[in-house]
Design a protein around this motif. Structure first.
Motif, PDB file in Angstrom:
ATOM      1  N   LYS A   1       0.837  -1.209   0.000  1.00  0.00           N
ATOM      2  CA  LYS A   1       0.000   0.000   0.000  1.00  0.00           C
ATOM      3  C   LYS A   1       0.867   1.253   0.000  1.00  0.00           C
ATOM      4  CE  LYS A   1      -3.802   2.167   2.557  1.00  0.00           C
ATOM      5  NZ  LYS A   1      -4.684   2.060   3.752  1.00  0.00           N
ATOM      6  N   ASN A   2       1.948   1.237   0.755  1.00  0.00           N
ATOM      7  CA  ASN A   2       2.863   2.384   0.805  1.00  0.00           C
ATOM      8  C   ASN A   2       3.516   2.640  -0.550  1.00  0.00           C
ATOM      9  OD1 ASN A   2       2.272   2.703   3.516  1.00  0.00           O
ATOM     10  ND2 ASN A   2       4.080   1.584   4.229  1.00  0.00           N
ATOM     11  N   ARG A   3       3.698   1.576  -1.343  1.00  0.00           N
ATOM     12  CA  ARG A   3       4.280   1.708  -2.682  1.00  0.00           C
ATOM     13  C   ARG A   3       3.206   1.955  -3.733  1.00  0.00           C
ATOM     14  NH1 ARG A   3       6.867  -3.129  -4.663  1.00  0.00           N
ATOM     15  NH2 ARG A   3       7.562  -1.735  -6.334  1.00  0.00           N
ATOM     16  N   LYS A   4       1.949   2.091  -3.288  1.00  0.00           N
ATOM     17  CA  LYS A   4       0.803   2.286  -4.185  1.00  0.00           C
ATOM     18  C   LYS A   4       0.553   1.073  -5.086  1.00  0.00           C
ATOM     19  CE  LYS A   4       1.154   7.326  -4.164  1.00  0.00           C
ATOM     20  NZ  LYS A   4       0.153   7.436  -3.085  1.00  0.00           N
ATOM     21  N   CYS A   5       0.970  -0.096  -4.620  1.00  0.00           N
ATOM     22  CA  CYS A   5       0.635  -1.348  -5.304  1.00  0.00           C
ATOM     23  C   CYS A   5      -0.659  -1.869  -4.666  1.00  0.00           C
ATOM     24  CB  CYS A   5       1.770  -2.363  -5.167  1.00  0.00           C
ATOM     25  SG  CYS A   5       3.311  -1.865  -5.951  1.00  0.00           S
ATOM     26  N   PHE A   6      -1.761  -1.208  -5.000  1.00  0.00           N
ATOM     27  CA  PHE A   6      -3.025  -1.475  -4.312  1.00  0.00           C
ATOM     28  C   PHE A   6      -3.550  -2.886  -4.575  1.00  0.00           C
ATOM     29  CE2 PHE A   6      -3.135   3.210  -5.013  1.00  0.00           C
ATOM     30  CZ  PHE A   6      -2.980   3.577  -3.684  1.00  0.00           C
ATOM     31  N   THR A   7      -3.355  -3.373  -5.786  1.00  0.00           N
ATOM     32  CA  THR A   7      -3.863  -4.710  -6.124  1.00  0.00           C
ATOM     33  C   THR A   7      -3.157  -5.781  -5.310  1.00  0.00           C
ATOM     34  OG1 THR A   7      -4.379  -3.993  -8.375  1.00  0.00           O
ATOM     35  CG2 THR A   7      -4.216  -6.365  -7.990  1.00  0.00           C
ATOM     36  N   GLU A   8      -1.830  -5.699  -5.221  1.00  0.00           N
ATOM     37  CA  GLU A   8      -1.075  -6.680  -4.446  1.00  0.00           C
ATOM     38  C   GLU A   8      -1.400  -6.577  -2.957  1.00  0.00           C
ATOM     39  OE1 GLU A   8       0.296  -6.672  -8.294  1.00  0.00           O
ATOM     40  OE2 GLU A   8       0.243  -4.912  -6.981  1.00  0.00           O
ATOM     41  N   SER A   9      -1.608  -5.348  -2.484  1.00  0.00           N
ATOM     42  CA  SER A   9      -1.997  -5.149  -1.087  1.00  0.00           C
ATOM     43  C   SER A   9      -3.346  -5.823  -0.817  1.00  0.00           C
ATOM     44  CB  SER A   9      -2.085  -3.649  -0.777  1.00  0.00           C
ATOM     45  OG  SER A   9      -2.461  -3.430   0.554  1.00  0.00           O
ATOM     46  N   ALA A  10      -4.282  -5.649  -1.751  1.00  0.00           N
ATOM     47  CA  ALA A  10      -5.596  -6.279  -1.608  1.00  0.00           C
ATOM     48  C   ALA A  10      -5.475  -7.800  -1.610  1.00  0.00           C
ATOM     49  CB  ALA A  10      -6.519  -5.823  -2.738  1.00  0.00           C
TER      50      ALA A  10
ATOM     51  N   ILE B   1       0.466 -11.839  -4.268  1.00  0.00           N
ATOM     52  CA  ILE B   1       0.824 -11.081  -3.065  1.00  0.00           C
ATOM     53  C   ILE B   1       2.228 -10.479  -3.162  1.00  0.00           C
ATOM     54  CG2 ILE B   1      -0.736 -12.392  -1.592  1.00  0.00           C
ATOM     55  CD1 ILE B   1       1.611 -13.995  -0.574  1.00  0.00           C
ATOM     56  N   LYS B   2       2.877 -10.644  -4.309  1.00  0.00           N
ATOM     57  CA  LYS B   2       4.137  -9.963  -4.589  1.00  0.00           C
ATOM     58  C   LYS B   2       4.185  -9.641  -6.078  1.00  0.00           C
ATOM     59  CE  LYS B   2       6.820 -14.273  -4.871  1.00  0.00           C
ATOM     60  NZ  LYS B   2       8.115 -14.877  -4.571  1.00  0.00           N
ATOM     61  N   THR B   3       5.096  -8.740  -6.447  1.00  0.00           N
ATOM     62  CA  THR B   3       5.089  -8.213  -7.810  1.00  0.00           C
ATOM     63  C   THR B   3       6.045  -8.933  -8.754  1.00  0.00           C
ATOM     64  OG1 THR B   3       6.662  -6.515  -7.105  1.00  0.00           O
ATOM     65  CG2 THR B   3       4.328  -5.912  -7.136  1.00  0.00           C
ATOM     66  N   ARG B   4       6.767  -9.916  -8.271  1.00  0.00           N
ATOM     67  CA  ARG B   4       7.559 -10.740  -9.191  1.00  0.00           C
ATOM     68  C   ARG B   4       7.367 -12.208  -8.821  1.00  0.00           C
ATOM     69  NH1 ARG B   4      14.053 -10.090  -7.759  1.00  0.00           N
ATOM     70  NH2 ARG B   4      14.030 -11.197  -5.770  1.00  0.00           N
ATOM     71  N   ILE B   5       7.270 -13.041  -9.857  1.00  0.00           N
ATOM     72  CA  ILE B   5       7.012 -14.466  -9.657  1.00  0.00           C
ATOM     73  C   ILE B   5       8.003 -15.273 -10.478  1.00  0.00           C
ATOM     74  CG2 ILE B   5       5.301 -16.309  -9.814  1.00  0.00           C
ATOM     75  CD1 ILE B   5       3.102 -14.248  -9.668  1.00  0.00           C
ATOM     76  N   ASN B   6       8.495 -16.361  -9.903  1.00  0.00           N
ATOM     77  CA  ASN B   6       9.473 -17.217 -10.587  1.00  0.00           C
ATOM     78  C   ASN B   6       8.896 -17.853 -11.842  1.00  0.00           C
ATOM     79  OD1 ASN B   6      10.086 -17.214  -7.557  1.00  0.00           O
ATOM     80  ND2 ASN B   6      11.984 -18.016  -8.410  1.00  0.00           N
ATOM     81  N   VAL B   7       9.743 -17.956 -12.859  1.00  0.00           N
ATOM     82  CA  VAL B   7       9.395 -18.696 -14.072  1.00  0.00           C
ATOM     83  C   VAL B   7       9.739 -20.167 -13.838  1.00  0.00           C
ATOM     84  CG1 VAL B   7       9.935 -19.041 -16.519  1.00  0.00           C
ATOM     85  CG2 VAL B   7       9.784 -16.724 -15.586  1.00  0.00           C
ATOM     86  N   ILE B   8       8.777 -21.057 -14.065  1.00  0.00           N
ATOM     87  CA  ILE B   8       9.016 -22.485 -13.810  1.00  0.00           C
ATOM     88  C   ILE B   8       9.032 -23.317 -15.093  1.00  0.00           C
ATOM     89  CG2 ILE B   8       8.053 -22.431 -11.482  1.00  0.00           C
ATOM     90  CD1 ILE B   8       5.453 -23.591 -12.655  1.00  0.00           C
ATOM     91  N   GLN B   9       8.633 -22.718 -16.211  1.00  0.00           N
ATOM     92  CA  GLN B   9       8.619 -23.478 -17.462  1.00  0.00           C
ATOM     93  C   GLN B   9       8.834 -22.539 -18.640  1.00  0.00           C
ATOM     94  OE1 GLN B   9       5.187 -26.003 -17.965  1.00  0.00           O
ATOM     95  NE2 GLN B   9       5.631 -26.429 -20.116  1.00  0.00           N
ATOM     96  N   LYS B  10       9.565 -23.017 -19.649  1.00  0.00           N
ATOM     97  CA  LYS B  10       9.828 -22.226 -20.848  1.00  0.00           C
ATOM     98  C   LYS B  10       9.628 -23.105 -22.080  1.00  0.00           C
ATOM     99  CE  LYS B  10      13.383 -19.420 -20.992  1.00  0.00           C
ATOM    100  NZ  LYS B  10      14.762 -18.884 -21.125  1.00  0.00           N
ATOM    101  N   GLU B  11       8.833 -22.613 -23.030  1.00  0.00           N
ATOM    102  CA  GLU B  11       8.614 -23.316 -24.296  1.00  0.00           C
ATOM    103  C   GLU B  11       9.032 -22.399 -25.442  1.00  0.00           C
ATOM    104  OE1 GLU B  11       4.546 -25.148 -24.409  1.00  0.00           O
ATOM    105  OE2 GLU B  11       4.347 -24.047 -22.520  1.00  0.00           O
ATOM    106  N   GLU B  12       9.611 -22.997 -26.487  1.00  0.00           N
ATOM    107  CA  GLU B  12      10.036 -22.208 -27.640  1.00  0.00           C
ATOM    108  C   GLU B  12       9.596 -22.877 -28.932  1.00  0.00           C
ATOM    109  OE1 GLU B  12      14.259 -21.820 -27.437  1.00  0.00           O
ATOM    110  OE2 GLU B  12      14.207 -20.207 -25.944  1.00  0.00           O
ATOM    111  N   PHE B  13       9.200 -22.072 -29.925  1.00  0.00           N
ATOM    112  CA  PHE B  13       8.964 -22.590 -31.266  1.00  0.00           C
ATOM    113  C   PHE B  13       9.227 -21.470 -32.265  1.00  0.00           C
ATOM    114  CE2 PHE B  13       4.914 -21.227 -29.506  1.00  0.00           C
ATOM    115  CZ  PHE B  13       4.354 -20.465 -30.496  1.00  0.00           C
ATOM    116  N   ASP B  14       9.663 -21.871 -33.466  1.00  0.00           N
ATOM    117  CA  ASP B  14      10.084 -20.917 -34.489  1.00  0.00           C
ATOM    118  C   ASP B  14       9.031 -20.770 -35.586  1.00  0.00           C
ATOM    119  OD1 ASP B  14      12.395 -20.735 -33.056  1.00  0.00           O
ATOM    120  OD2 ASP B  14      13.572 -22.033 -34.370  1.00  0.00           O
ATOM    121  N   LEU B  15       8.918 -19.547 -36.099  1.00  0.00           N
ATOM    122  CA  LEU B  15       8.040 -19.259 -37.230  1.00  0.00           C
ATOM    123  C   LEU B  15       8.887 -19.013 -38.469  1.00  0.00           C
ATOM    124  CD1 LEU B  15       5.421 -16.776 -35.687  1.00  0.00           C
ATOM    125  CD2 LEU B  15       5.296 -19.263 -35.846  1.00  0.00           C
TER     126      LEU B  15
END
Length: 425
Positions: free
Chosen positions: A41-50, A315-329
């Protein structure tokens, strides 16, 4: 925690770990969730605070469902799923941990019906401040049965007034709301310690440009590592063998929410396309010769889809990446996708209740390229299905015509579809 006061993401990560460590101590977990809500809330991240308060309310609901059997009370954290699927974390509390007969457990003021309602009211107000008016409605759906059961008509009047304001805001602001911008941030180098080779998706406020977050992170980590810090400017895959072991590297890439076709059927509004997000995508242009850019017939594109551990908002503004997929066009697929994307953007701009002339002008300016006559022969060198006239200003394109017409929303007869489409300068 003091050393990370200037690094809000790391600070919230530490508070998150402490709160998670108290998963078996509801009173302490509730306290830390409220501490996190206050920081956001102090950082004005109202959604995460909620969201922190919603998790706290779900924790209280788990306890109340064991202690009291009332139909008007939520059935544990599962009742909160429409607000966020992340809330199911609070269902980890078991009968062995929550015992109503044990002294000192869940004895705080919030582990009551009025405490539950109080937490949810605070969350609703914060969601409203954050512009998530649809979520305000979901929160009050949990509150109202309690108010009705207690015949608290004064509070019911107030609640309906707040809901009316929320719905009015949805109608008035609509697509004008900006819910957040997302970036993939990768840390590489032993100097980062536990962060080495970790990738996160960061949620930044409203319209945040890549240079802004890059400058912010560079400033902070330069204070930690000095000249040893290096910012990687592209989105290519990192080859650790080419990195200096004595340096710390940060790679930042803009990412967009990614949905499968079946998901889009349920995500119709701007809010639905920006809520409960777990998959993100970024593209990397490349050529077989190793250059990032080339001629139309050389231009490939790599799509990378990231899956995070939890859904945004959280409840926080960064989340770990647990999976990565790649494909080419291939080049022809790149050209078709660009045309489809531009067509969709034009369709959205022209079908609004109040069309934005400036936005439409910007889209039209970017819709006509100087090399339009080069597109058919350059992107599809195989002459099968393409007829190029003697004049350099004419080309006849027949591939994927049905797909493109569907994208335009046009319906033609079979005879019309068999006719080649003329592309002119």
């Amino acid at each position: 925690m003091r050393e990370f006061q200037e690094d809000p993401e790391m600070l919230m990560d530490l508070m998150y770990r402490i709160a998670k460590g108290y998963q078996t101590s509801p009173d302490l977990r509730l306290t830390w969730l409220q501490n996190m809500a206050e920081k956001h809330k102090n950082r004005k991240c109202f959604t995460e605070s909620a969201m922190c308060l919603v998790h706290a309310a779900a924790l209280v609901a788990e306890y109340l469902s064991m202690l009291e059997d009332h139909k008007y009370l939520p059935v544990g954290s599962v009742t909160f799923q429409n607000i966020s699927s992340n809330v199911l974390e609070e269902s980890a509390v078991s009968d062995d941990i929550l015992s109503p007969d044990e002294d000192g457990v869940c004895s705080g003021q919030y582990f009551t019906t009025s405490g539950l309602v109080g937490l949810l009211k605070q969350a609703a107000e914060l969601f409203s401040n954050g512009g998530l008016y649809e979520t305000v409605n979901e929160v009050y759906k949990i509150i109202m049965p309690v108010l009705e059961a207690h015949r608290d008509f004064r509070e019911l009047v107030s609640t309906h007034e707040k809901l009316q304001r929320a719905f009015d805001n949805i109608i008035q602001k609509g697509h004008k709301r900006m819910f957040g911008t997302y970036f993939r941030v990768g840390f590489y180098g032993a100097k980062f310690g536990d962060l080495d080779e970790q990738e996160f998706v960061y949620k930044e406020p409203g319209i945040t440009h890549l240079p802004e977050i890059s400058h912010r992170l560079e400033n902070f980590y330069s204070q930690c590592f000095g000249d040893a810090l290096e910012m990687i400017k592209d989105s290519k895959d990192i080859d650790r063998s080419k990195l200096d072991a004595n340096k710390a590297y940060i790679q930042i890439t803009y990412v967009e929410p990614f949905f499968d076709d079946y998901e889009m059927k349920d995500r119709l509004t701007n809010f639905e396309k920006n809520f409960n997000l777990r998959r993100f995508m970024y593209t990397t242009p490349f050529t077989k010769a190793g250059r990032p850019r080339g001629e139309l017939n050389e231009q490939y594109k790599r799509k990378t889809i990231l899956t995070t551990m939890h859904t945004f908002p959280y409840i926080k503004t960064r989340i770990n990446v647990i999976q990565k997929e790649e494909f080419d066009l291939t080049p022809i697929e790149v050209a078709i996708e660009d045309m489809q994307k531009k067509t969709r953007e034009l369709a959205v701009a022209t079908h609004r209740e109040q069309p934005d002339a400036k936005m439409l002008q910007m889209l039209l300016q970017g819709s006509v390229g100087a090399t339009v006559n080069q597109v058919p022969p350059a992107t599809c060198p195989d002459p099968k299905g393409i007829h190029v006239s003697a004049s350099p200003t004419l080309a006849f394109l027949t591939f994927n015509i049905t797909d493109l017409k569907v994208t335009h929303g046009l319906h033609t007869s079979n005879e019309e579809e068999k006719q080649p489409t003329e592309v002119m300068a």
